[in-house]
Design an enzyme around this catalytic site. Sequence first.
Site, short mmCIF file in Angstrom:
data_model
loop_
_atom_site.label_atom_id
_atom_site.label_comp_id
_atom_site.label_asym_id
_atom_site.label_seq_id
_atom_site.Cartn_x
_atom_site.Cartn_y
_atom_site.Cartn_z
N ALA A 12 0.84 -1.19 0.00
CA ALA A 12 0.00 0.00 0.00
C ALA A 12 0.87 1.24 0.00
CB ALA A 12 -0.91 0.02 1.23
N ASP A 257 6.49 -4.59 12.18
CA ASP A 257 7.37 -4.83 11.03
C ASP A 257 8.81 -4.45 11.36
OD1 ASP A 257 5.09 -5.56 9.56
OD2 ASP A 257 4.78 -3.49 8.89
#
Length: 313
Positions: A12, A257
């Site tokens: 994204a 992440d």
Amino acid sequence: MPFIATLTLNPAMDLSVGTARVVSTDKLRCSLPRHDPGGGGINVARVVKTLGGKALAVYPAGGPFGELLQRSLDELGLVHRPVPIGGDTRESFTVDELETGLQYRFVLPGPSLAPQELQRCLDTLAALHPTPHYLVLSGSFPPGVGIGFFDELLALTRRIGARLVVDLSGEPLAYAASQGGIYLMKPSLNELASIMGHPVTDAARQEEALRSLIARGSAEIVVLSLGAEGALVACGEHLERVPSPDVPVLSAVGAGDSMLGAIVLALAEGRELGAAVRCGVAAGAATVMRPGTELCHREDVQRLIAELGRTGL
């Protein structure tokens, strides 16, 4: 240094803005927007690069946001291999409510991927030279991707001799855990509960759940992300809690992440498991210190690692 590749099936362009207060039906005057390339594996690769490692990101891309994603990664100097698709890469956005400090995260669905587009992702990974030592599958599965894709990716990692690292959620995570063959898995508390089928809020249940995953061969290493409480890691008979340093929290976007990227890099550098997880916890904490969709800075990570060492954590 060992080479790390990542696969992001649902990338994204992440947009973040701030506004005084989120009020229904009102026009909300926002700050200037910030755009960052996003998606689990892309964020992992960005953090590996930020911390001095070598990473390459593979991802499907299409439409205007796909083009913007590619340009953004070029500007960051990240090595990447986009796989052209017919659909449009998604945009997601984050709104920070400035008066309260609350954050609203709007995650949009991605484009459907056709079987041939998924195969091109696998072919791109198989053609990488040098062969990656670690392959990180991170992020959501977009529409059209069945859980059986995990079997194909696992078979590929075995053919090329890579260690498979998994950071998924929902049905894909449960399926991956049931199949095994994973080198490292990083669930959150909610994700671990979904795998086990019961809450794992207390320490004893968390430890029992991680031991169970190790015993049944789901993964060689399981790192449970505990947010502000740090992490719990299990490998074989080894079980260790790593508390998080106390830092000001501006945004949680990308913290998991960042943790995973730092852990994989530290393991690739030959650090022992506990030290690698401390690096990961430091990177996650360094990311929550940054606004919007911005990820950790190297100097913050290094400072927090040193702080963990000084306090004996």
